[in-house]
Scaffold this motif. Structure first.
Motif, PDB file in Angstrom:
ATOM      1  N   VAL B   7      72.660 119.111  93.191  1.00  0.00           N
ATOM      2  CA  VAL B   7      72.604 120.692  92.781  1.00  0.00           C
ATOM      3  C   VAL B   7      72.448 120.592  91.119  1.00  0.00           C
ATOM      4  O   VAL B   7      71.695 121.402  90.561  1.00  0.00           O
ATOM      5  CB  VAL B   7      73.712 121.480  93.466  1.00  0.00           C
ATOM      6  CG1 VAL B   7      73.396 122.740  92.806  1.00  0.00           C
ATOM      7  CG2 VAL B   7      73.422 121.744  94.836  1.00  0.00           C
ATOM      8  N   VAL B   8      73.269 119.951  90.583  1.00  0.00           N
ATOM      9  CA  VAL B   8      73.512 120.058  89.314  1.00  0.00           C
ATOM     10  C   VAL B   8      72.201 119.641  88.506  1.00  0.00           C
ATOM     11  O   VAL B   8      71.582 120.022  87.448  1.00  0.00           O
ATOM     12  CB  VAL B   8      74.754 119.332  88.574  1.00  0.00           C
ATOM     13  CG1 VAL B   8      74.652 119.182  87.118  1.00  0.00           C
ATOM     14  CG2 VAL B   8      75.990 119.990  89.034  1.00  0.00           C
ATOM     15  N   ASN B   9      71.729 118.524  89.193  1.00  0.00           N
ATOM     16  CA  ASN B   9      70.421 117.754  88.544  1.00  0.00           C
ATOM     17  C   ASN B   9      69.348 118.645  88.814  1.00  0.00           C
ATOM     18  O   ASN B   9      68.381 118.722  88.056  1.00  0.00           O
ATOM     19  CB  ASN B   9      70.225 116.363  89.334  1.00  0.00           C
ATOM     20  CG  ASN B   9      71.056 115.573  88.938  1.00  0.00           C
ATOM     21  OD1 ASN B   9      71.580 115.480  87.491  1.00  0.00           O
ATOM     22  ND2 ASN B   9      71.327 114.231  89.465  1.00  0.00           N
ATOM     23  N   LEU B  10      69.294 119.539  89.917  1.00  0.00           N
ATOM     24  CA  LEU B  10      68.265 120.352  90.107  1.00  0.00           C
ATOM     25  C   LEU B  10      68.485 121.507  89.141  1.00  0.00           C
ATOM     26  O   LEU B  10      67.138 121.837  88.642  1.00  0.00           O
ATOM     27  CB  LEU B  10      68.500 121.242  91.618  1.00  0.00           C
ATOM     28  CG  LEU B  10      67.392 122.033  92.116  1.00  0.00           C
ATOM     29  CD1 LEU B  10      66.269 121.232  92.709  1.00  0.00           C
ATOM     30  CD2 LEU B  10      67.919 122.825  93.185  1.00  0.00           C
ATOM     31  N   GLY B  11      69.517 121.864  88.803  1.00  0.00           N
ATOM     32  CA  GLY B  11      69.615 122.979  87.579  1.00  0.00           C
ATOM     33  C   GLY B  11      69.079 122.598  86.365  1.00  0.00           C
ATOM     34  O   GLY B  11      68.245 123.271  85.514  1.00  0.00           O
ATOM     35  N   ALA B  12      69.486 121.221  85.850  1.00  0.00           N
ATOM     36  CA  ALA B  12      69.175 120.772  84.898  1.00  0.00           C
ATOM     37  C   ALA B  12      67.519 120.456  84.980  1.00  0.00           C
ATOM     38  O   ALA B  12      66.753 120.809  83.585  1.00  0.00           O
ATOM     39  CB  ALA B  12      69.852 119.247  84.459  1.00  0.00           C
ATOM     40  N   GLY B  13      67.072 120.011  85.895  1.00  0.00           N
ATOM     41  CA  GLY B  13      65.395 119.899  86.133  1.00  0.00           C
ATOM     42  C   GLY B  13      64.981 121.174  85.562  1.00  0.00           C
ATOM     43  O   GLY B  13      63.795 121.228  85.087  1.00  0.00           O
ATOM     44  N   ALA B  14      65.239 121.988  86.602  1.00  0.00           N
ATOM     45  CA  ALA B  14      64.712 123.639  86.142  1.00  0.00           C
ATOM     46  C   ALA B  14      64.878 124.087  84.917  1.00  0.00           C
ATOM     47  O   ALA B  14      63.765 124.501  84.460  1.00  0.00           O
ATOM     48  CB  ALA B  14      65.687 124.543  87.213  1.00  0.00           C
ATOM     49  N   LEU B  15      65.691 123.469  84.125  1.00  0.00           N
ATOM     50  CA  LEU B  15      65.911 124.052  82.965  1.00  0.00           C
ATOM     51  C   LEU B  15      64.849 123.179  81.892  1.00  0.00           C
ATOM     52  O   LEU B  15      64.307 123.801  80.794  1.00  0.00           O
ATOM     53  CB  LEU B  15      67.196 123.701  82.249  1.00  0.00           C
ATOM     54  CG  LEU B  15      67.876 124.766  81.150  1.00  0.00           C
ATOM     55  CD1 LEU B  15      67.759 126.189  81.507  1.00  0.00           C
ATOM     56  CD2 LEU B  15      69.341 124.089  80.857  1.00  0.00           C
ATOM     57  N   GLN B  16      64.692 121.896  82.286  1.00  0.00           N
ATOM     58  CA  GLN B  16      63.671 121.221  81.548  1.00  0.00           C
ATOM     59  C   GLN B  16      62.242 121.722  81.825  1.00  0.00           C
ATOM     60  O   GLN B  16      61.391 121.584  81.002  1.00  0.00           O
ATOM     61  CB  GLN B  16      63.822 119.751  81.833  1.00  0.00           C
ATOM     62  CG  GLN B  16      64.919 119.287  81.106  1.00  0.00           C
ATOM     63  CD  GLN B  16      65.360 117.803  81.707  1.00  0.00           C
ATOM     64  OE1 GLN B  16      64.870 117.157  82.487  1.00  0.00           O
ATOM     65  NE2 GLN B  16      66.531 117.331  81.325  1.00  0.00           N
ATOM     66  N   LEU B  17      61.904 122.261  82.956  1.00  0.00           N
ATOM     67  CA  LEU B  17      60.708 122.701  83.269  1.00  0.00           C
ATOM     68  C   LEU B  17      60.223 124.037  82.529  1.00  0.00           C
ATOM     69  O   LEU B  17      58.989 124.122  82.417  1.00  0.00           O
ATOM     70  CB  LEU B  17      60.615 122.378  84.732  1.00  0.00           C
ATOM     71  CG  LEU B  17      59.401 122.669  85.559  1.00  0.00           C
ATOM     72  CD1 LEU B  17      58.780 121.129  85.207  1.00  0.00           C
ATOM     73  CD2 LEU B  17      59.594 122.409  86.899  1.00  0.00           C
ATOM     74  N   ALA B  18      61.357 124.958  82.666  1.00  0.00           N
ATOM     75  CA  ALA B  18      60.929 126.172  82.003  1.00  0.00           C
ATOM     76  C   ALA B  18      60.124 126.211  80.809  1.00  0.00           C
ATOM     77  O   ALA B  18      59.335 127.005  80.572  1.00  0.00           O
ATOM     78  CB  ALA B  18      62.127 127.017  82.130  1.00  0.00           C
ATOM     79  N   PRO B  19      60.486 125.547  79.796  1.00  0.00           N
ATOM     80  CA  PRO B  19      59.949 125.708  78.682  1.00  0.00           C
ATOM     81  C   PRO B  19      58.412 125.462  78.644  1.00  0.00           C
ATOM     82  O   PRO B  19      57.513 126.142  78.002  1.00  0.00           O
ATOM     83  CB  PRO B  19      60.281 124.572  77.604  1.00  0.00           C
ATOM     84  CG  PRO B  19      61.643 124.306  78.281  1.00  0.00           C
ATOM     85  CD  PRO B  19      61.728 124.623  79.745  1.00  0.00           C
ATOM     86  N   PHE B  20      57.856 124.466  79.618  1.00  0.00           N
ATOM     87  CA  PHE B  20      56.510 124.231  79.741  1.00  0.00           C
ATOM     88  C   PHE B  20      55.846 125.689  80.294  1.00  0.00           C
ATOM     89  O   PHE B  20      54.591 125.964  79.905  1.00  0.00           O
ATOM     90  CB  PHE B  20      56.144 123.104  80.594  1.00  0.00           C
ATOM     91  CG  PHE B  20      56.744 122.003  80.001  1.00  0.00           C
ATOM     92  CD1 PHE B  20      56.102 121.223  78.956  1.00  0.00           C
ATOM     93  CD2 PHE B  20      58.138 121.317  80.540  1.00  0.00           C
ATOM     94  CE1 PHE B  20      56.455 120.124  78.445  1.00  0.00           C
ATOM     95  CE2 PHE B  20      58.304 120.299  79.996  1.00  0.00           C
ATOM     96  CZ  PHE B  20      57.609 119.636  78.839  1.00  0.00           C
TER      97      PHE B  20
END
Lengths: 187, 672
Positions: B7-20
């Protein structure tokens, strides 16, 4: 003078009552304030150590060094407690306010003062806001003069908005009635 | 355990994807509008929704990490611990830097989605640039989180317990104060985006004004609540007997509120008289820039204060963003300046228009003085090497008189008609309020005998009288014409002209608050005592008898309570239990349980400072009229809500149409 003040019904607007009512509410509130003030000074029974008002007065001028944003007077911190004790001791020695405050300034620097001295460059702390305000005020007055000079149709009492009881507070039908009334009675 | 990690990795991934997605939205919206491709703009909107979705996902992941107490996440480790209650584990979300940035970003993206969806048809032509501006702001926060302060940063090991949230923050007031302030700050972005969109696209008709007005009112209302909760928290928790300390962090929360207040007034002139467009835009920009400034001051730790618990290296980033947004906004404004001329000019110095201008002047003067006070210690340290403290005395002396002048104007403004005032109108409108002013001034001069409180009370009474007169006049006009009952007339009066009477309710709230401030500022009493069991001390009309001390212990906290019996005017009144609480992990930082006994006249406020074998030491305050501040706060928020309430139902739509059709009619009459 008051003929245009919309006496549209037989009941005149009860201004006197309203004024008195407002006064009454305020009077009651203010009585509370006055009441508190007229209380006798705080007193204590014999065995109690009451902290000196003079100590609080001095401590309120000093910033607690470890808990910024609070004065020494009511801070919970150890240091503030010690500082209060120091103030009490010095008062007992017969030192005056200025000497005690100077003692703390010597130890902690002028940062300890909640109100910085108004000398030298520090005076700009007070000068800047006042200067800014005065300049802005003059600018606004100048601009207002300039703008009002451009008026083509001079505004008079006849072409300004009438009473506040106009369009904004009345339904369309009622507004029509008012307009009719104005026309009939005020020409 | 492994599920948690996912779950934490999912959140971190979402955060990395958002700027694009944010970057994509910016480019396609801009290029789509330039090249006239509606599909591109639509695609940009979908990217904005995607950013919102990803940020919501990231926030849920962080919440999950908090609720499962996953201490391998550094931010969770910092801000909660096993013994922390569920409520404060929730609120720990925005307790530190990284989390409050995420809260900012997710709030912004949700508001952006609502704004874009709700205004898509009505302000279609502004939309591409609204998307551009909002996504640039979101991008800034996203980059800040990814590169400087990532809420999902993992530790290399798994700590057995967390550090926990600062005990001062573990209070109901703090559960509401920070999120409301942050929400208020972030929602200033929406009116700013509409204003900037108007400037960037060159579509400078009335469209942007309507959109910015309701969003600024909403942001203003949220900020008001944030400020009130902050004051309430300080009063209940900090234990120095006050609610507002002119602390830098409080100040930077106040100034965007003042800027928004200035805007709300100047936009009335822009709407009704088609004047001051440039000025109104400046205020929209100012409100936003000051909101960023507020976040910057609080989050960068530039100024340490009671509230700045969190400090990190995000200062320079904020500084650059702040500078850029200010420069670019003003550049856009200057570029469009030739298209922003006023349709009308001013007629007289004594008119409602100029009343609003003086209101703006005073509000800006308070903002300016407060900023000088906040920044001066930094300037003096940088250029002179002298560390100074700018405390309440400065603000009381400089802002105090300006605020009093504002209160006077609040009384005079509603009495001034548009364009100009005649002598007859002046007499008719001002006689009662001025009579009240004079009466209060004379009577109180004899009772209280000191200049400032008497003047302040008289001025506030003047404003109160104006409000009573405005409501009475409106109600009796409705009654006279429609034969409505008092109640119905009052309700309909407010409902039919919400902007005006909602605004008056806000003024009424401020009158209450002013009474509370005057009472507690000038007439509070404070004393310190040390009592042994059975002894008593007196303050004001209260006599406090120390009875006994009790100790109790629950999971995660230890409480010491002192029992005191209070007599009022010599008769038994109430029993109070002030004390101290020590939270596990914060043994050096006990929190005061302050006893506050409120009445409409005054508060009795007792803080225990210590105890030993001889007895208990405590401070007692008698703070007059403090309840009026909270009461006024309620009225203010209610008034704000009424003024903001969208004109929605079919029945109301007709009223709005009528109200709009009135303006040209009145103008036609004016030019006859």
């Amino acid at each position: 003078m008051t003929k245009r003040s919309l006496p549209l019904s037989n009941q005149p607007v009860p201004w006197v009552t309203i004024g008195l009512l407002a006064l009454l509410i305020l009077g009651l509130t203010l009585a509370g304030v006055a009441l508190v003030r007229d209380n006798p000074e705080a007193s204590t029974t014999s065995a109690i150590v009451a902290l000196d008002q003079q100590m609080i007065r001095i401590a309120e001028q000093l910033q607690c060094p470890v808990c910024e944003g609070q004065s020494v007077a009511f801070s919970n911190s150890q240091l503030a407690t010690e500082m209060r004790r120091t103030i009490e001791d010095k008062l007992a020695e017969g030192k005056n306010d200025a000497a005690i405050i100077q003692y703390f300034v010597d130890r902690y620097g002028i940062k300890i003062l909640r109100e910085p001295p108004r000398t030298g460059l520090l005076a700009w702390l007070w000068i800047t806001p006042v200067l800014g305000f005065v300049l802005a005020l003059l600018g606004l007055l100048w601009k207002l003069r300039q703008m009002s000079g451009r008026t083509i149709v001079p505004a008079t009492a006849d072409n300004t908005e009438e009473t506040p009881a106009d369009s904004e507070i009345l339904d369309p039908a009622l507004r029509h009635l008012v307009a009719q009334y104005d026309k009939d009675f005020l020409g | 355990m492994s599920a948690t990690f996912d779950v934490v990795n999912l959140g971190a991934g979402a955060l990395q994807l958002a700027p694009f997605f944010a970057l994509y939205a910016i480019l396609t919206a801009w290029l789509g509008d330039r090249s006239g491709r509606a599909a591109w703009v639509l695609s940009a909107r979908n990217a904005l929704y995607a950013v919102c979705g990803l940020l919501v996902l990231a926030s849920l992941a962080l919440l999950y990490a908090f609720l499962t107490k996953d201490y391998s996440v550094f931010y969770v480790y910092q801000n909660t611990r096993d013994s922390q209650s569920l409520l404060y584990t929730w609120t720990a979300f925005w307790g530190g830097n990284a989390g409050s940035l995420l809260f900012w970003a997710v709030g912004l993206s949700i508001f952006a989605s609502i704004a874009v969806t709700a205004n898509w048809r009505s302000h279609y032509r502004l939309m591409p640039y609204v998307i551009v501006v909002l996504m640039i702001i979101a991008l800034f926060f996203l980059l800040l989180m990814l590169f400087v302060s990532n809420p999902f940063r993992r530790l290399a090991f798994y700590p057995p317990d967390g550090l926990g949230l600062n005990p001062l923050l573990q209070d109901p007031g703090m559960a509401f104060h920070p999120p409301l302030l942050l929400l208020g700050y972030m929602s200033m972005s929406i009116p700013y985006a509409f204003g900037m969109a108007a400037l960037l696209s060159g579509r400078l008709d009335a469209s942007w004004i309507r959109a910015t007005r309701s969003w600024t009112l909403a942001a203003w209302g949220v900020l008001s609540m944030g400020l009130l909760f902050g004051a309430w928290w300080a009063y209940r928790v900090l234990g120095w007997g006050g609610y507002w300390g002119w602390d830098p962090v409080e100040n930077v929360a106040l100034i965007p509120w003042l800027a928004a207040t200035a805007y709300i007034h100047s936009v009335i002139v822009t709407e009704k008289r088609q004047m001051l467009k440039v000025w109104t835009l400046v205020l929209v920009i100012l409100s936003f820039v000051l909101s960023i400034f507020g976040t910057f001051i609080v989050r960068s730790g530039v100024i340490t204060s009671v509230h700045s618990f969190a400090q990190s290296a995000i200062g320079p980033w904020f500084f650059i963003f702040l500078g850029l947004s200010l420069i670019l906004s003003l550049f856009a404004l200057l570029y469009r300046l030739p298209h922003l001329g006023s349709a009308r000019s001013l007629d007289s110095m004594f008119s409602r228009e100029s009343g609003f201008l003086f209101n703006n002047l005073l509000l800006l003067a308070v903002i300016f003085a407060t900023i000088v006070g906040v920044l001066f210690p930094m300037i003096s340290e940088l250029f002179q090497g002298v560390q100074i403290t700018v405390g309440p005395p400065f603000y009381n002396q400089v802002d105090g008189p300006l605020l009093l002048a504002l209160m006077a104007l609040m009384g005079a403004g509603p009495l001034l008609p548009w364009r100009t005032i005649s002598r007859a109108q002046f007499v008719r409108r001002f006689r009662w309020p001025l009579t009240v002013f004079g009466a209060v001034l004379v009577v109180l001069s004899f009772v209280l005998r000191s200049l400032w409180p008497v003047l302040a009370l008289a001025v506030t009474s003047f404003t109160a009288a104006t409000l009573v007169q405005e409501f009475a006049q409106g109600i009796s006009a409705r009654r006279a014409l429609a034969g409505e009952s008092w109640w119905l007339a009052a309700v309909r009066l407010v409902a039919r002209a919400r902007g005006r009477y909602g605004g008056y309710l806000v003024h009424a709230g401020l009158v209450f608050i002013a009474f509370g401030i005057i009472g507690s500022q000038f007439y509070s009493q404070e004393r310190g005592f040390t009592l042994a069991a059975g002894e008593s001390a007196t303050i004001g009309r209260y006599s406090l008898t120390y009875l006994r001390m009790e100790q109790s212990r629950t999971i995660g906290q230890e409480t010491v309570t002192t029992r005191m019996a209070v007599q009022r005017n010599g008769a038994p009144w109430r029993e109070i239990a002030p004390g101290k609480r020590t939270l596990e992990g914060f043994e050096q930082q006990p929190v005061s349980d302050i006893a506050i006994e409120s009445t409409l006249v005054e508060d009795l406020y007792v803080v225990v400072t210590g105890w030993d074998d001889n007895g208990v030491s405590f401070y007692a305050f008698v703070n007059p009229l403090v309840s009026w501040i909270w009461l006024g706060g309620l009225v203010l928020v209610l008034g704000g809500l009424i003024a903001w309430w969208p004109v929605g139902h079919p029945k109301e739509v007709t009223t709005r149409v009528e109200a709009e059709s009135v303006t040209p009619l009145a103008q036609g009459a004016a030019h006859d």
